[in-house]
Scaffold this motif. Structure first.
Motif, mmCIF file in Angstrom:
data_model
loop_
_atom_site.group_PDB
_atom_site.id
_atom_site.type_symbol
_atom_site.label_atom_id
_atom_site.label_comp_id
_atom_site.label_asym_id
_atom_site.label_seq_id
_atom_site.Cartn_x
_atom_site.Cartn_y
_atom_site.Cartn_z
ATOM 1 N N VAL A 17 0.862 -1.183 0.000
ATOM 2 C CA VAL A 17 0.000 0.000 0.000
ATOM 3 C C VAL A 17 0.892 1.223 0.000
ATOM 4 O O VAL A 17 1.917 1.262 0.678
ATOM 5 N N HIS A 18 0.525 2.218 -0.785
ATOM 6 C CA HIS A 18 1.268 3.470 -0.768
ATOM 7 C C HIS A 18 1.027 4.197 0.557
ATOM 8 O O HIS A 18 -0.126 4.370 0.950
ATOM 9 N N PRO A 19 2.096 4.620 1.208
ATOM 10 C CA PRO A 19 1.918 5.353 2.467
ATOM 11 C C PRO A 19 1.054 6.600 2.250
ATOM 12 O O PRO A 19 1.288 7.375 1.331
ATOM 13 N N GLY A 20 0.044 6.749 3.062
ATOM 14 C CA GLY A 20 -0.810 7.924 2.985
ATOM 15 C C GLY A 20 -1.890 7.853 1.926
ATOM 16 O O GLY A 20 -2.706 8.761 1.814
ATOM 17 N N HIS A 21 -1.898 6.784 1.128
ATOM 18 C CA HIS A 21 -2.937 6.619 0.110
ATOM 19 C C HIS A 21 -3.965 5.596 0.574
ATOM 20 O O HIS A 21 -3.631 4.626 1.232
ATOM 21 N N ALA A 22 -5.177 5.828 0.163
ATOM 22 C CA ALA A 22 -6.216 4.843 0.443
ATOM 23 C C ALA A 22 -6.204 3.786 -0.649
ATOM 24 O O ALA A 22 -5.777 4.036 -1.775
ATOM 25 N N LEU A 37 -6.067 -1.853 -6.302
ATOM 26 C CA LEU A 37 -5.821 -0.553 -6.894
ATOM 27 C C LEU A 37 -5.679 0.508 -5.814
ATOM 28 O O LEU A 37 -6.453 0.558 -4.870
ATOM 29 N N CYS A 38 -4.697 1.383 -6.006
ATOM 30 C CA CYS A 38 -4.523 2.522 -5.111
ATOM 31 C C CYS A 38 -5.435 3.662 -5.560
ATOM 32 O O CYS A 38 -5.834 3.741 -6.726
ATOM 33 N N SER A 39 -5.732 4.545 -4.636
ATOM 34 C CA SER A 39 -6.574 5.695 -4.979
ATOM 35 C C SER A 39 -5.893 6.616 -5.988
ATOM 36 O O SER A 39 -6.553 7.414 -6.638
ATOM 37 N N CYS A 40 -4.584 6.497 -6.163
ATOM 38 C CA CYS A 40 -3.881 7.318 -7.142
ATOM 39 C C CYS A 40 -3.890 6.668 -8.519
ATOM 40 O O CYS A 40 -3.354 7.211 -9.480
ATOM 41 N N GLY A 41 -4.500 5.496 -8.650
ATOM 42 C CA GLY A 41 -4.687 4.883 -9.955
ATOM 43 C C GLY A 41 -3.697 3.788 -10.295
ATOM 44 O O GLY A 41 -3.830 3.129 -11.317
HETATM 45 ZN ZN ZN Z 1 -0.978 5.550 -4.512
#
Ligand code: ZN
Ligand code: ZN
Length: 85
Positions: A17-22, A37-41
């Motif tokens: 998981v990307h730190p700070g991303h949902a 999928l990360c919230s950043c796509g």
């Molecule tokens: Zn992300």
């Protein structure tokens, strides 16, 4: 169950998981691959899709499985980096 400090929150487990991303959610791809999928796509990780019988299925109106009678078995998934596919 050993709780890892860096896995704060979701309980969804063992993919990156990307730190700070949902986590945006999961996408089932035609080749039978489930992608996280990360919230950043970005696709965080992928796993061969595994299914189990829908618990307490309500049939065609079931919201858990959308009437398919199967749900993703998250406990059986083995996440790996997309680059390794
Ligand atoms: Zn992300
Ligand atoms: Zn169901």
């Amino acid at each position: 169950m050993a709780a890892k400090p860096e896995a704060a929150g979701t309980g969804a487990g063992s993919f990156n998981v990307h730190p700070g991303h949902a986590v945006e959610g999961f996408e089932l791809r035609p080749e039978g691959v489930l992608a996280a999928l990360c919230s950043c796509g970005v696709t965080l990780d992928v796993a061969a899709a595994r299914f189990r019988a829908c618990p307490g299925c309500l049939g065609r109106a079931c919201l858990r499985c959308a009437g398919t009678g199967e749900v993703v078995d998250h406990d059986a998934l083995q996440w790996r980096l997309p680059a390794l596919t």
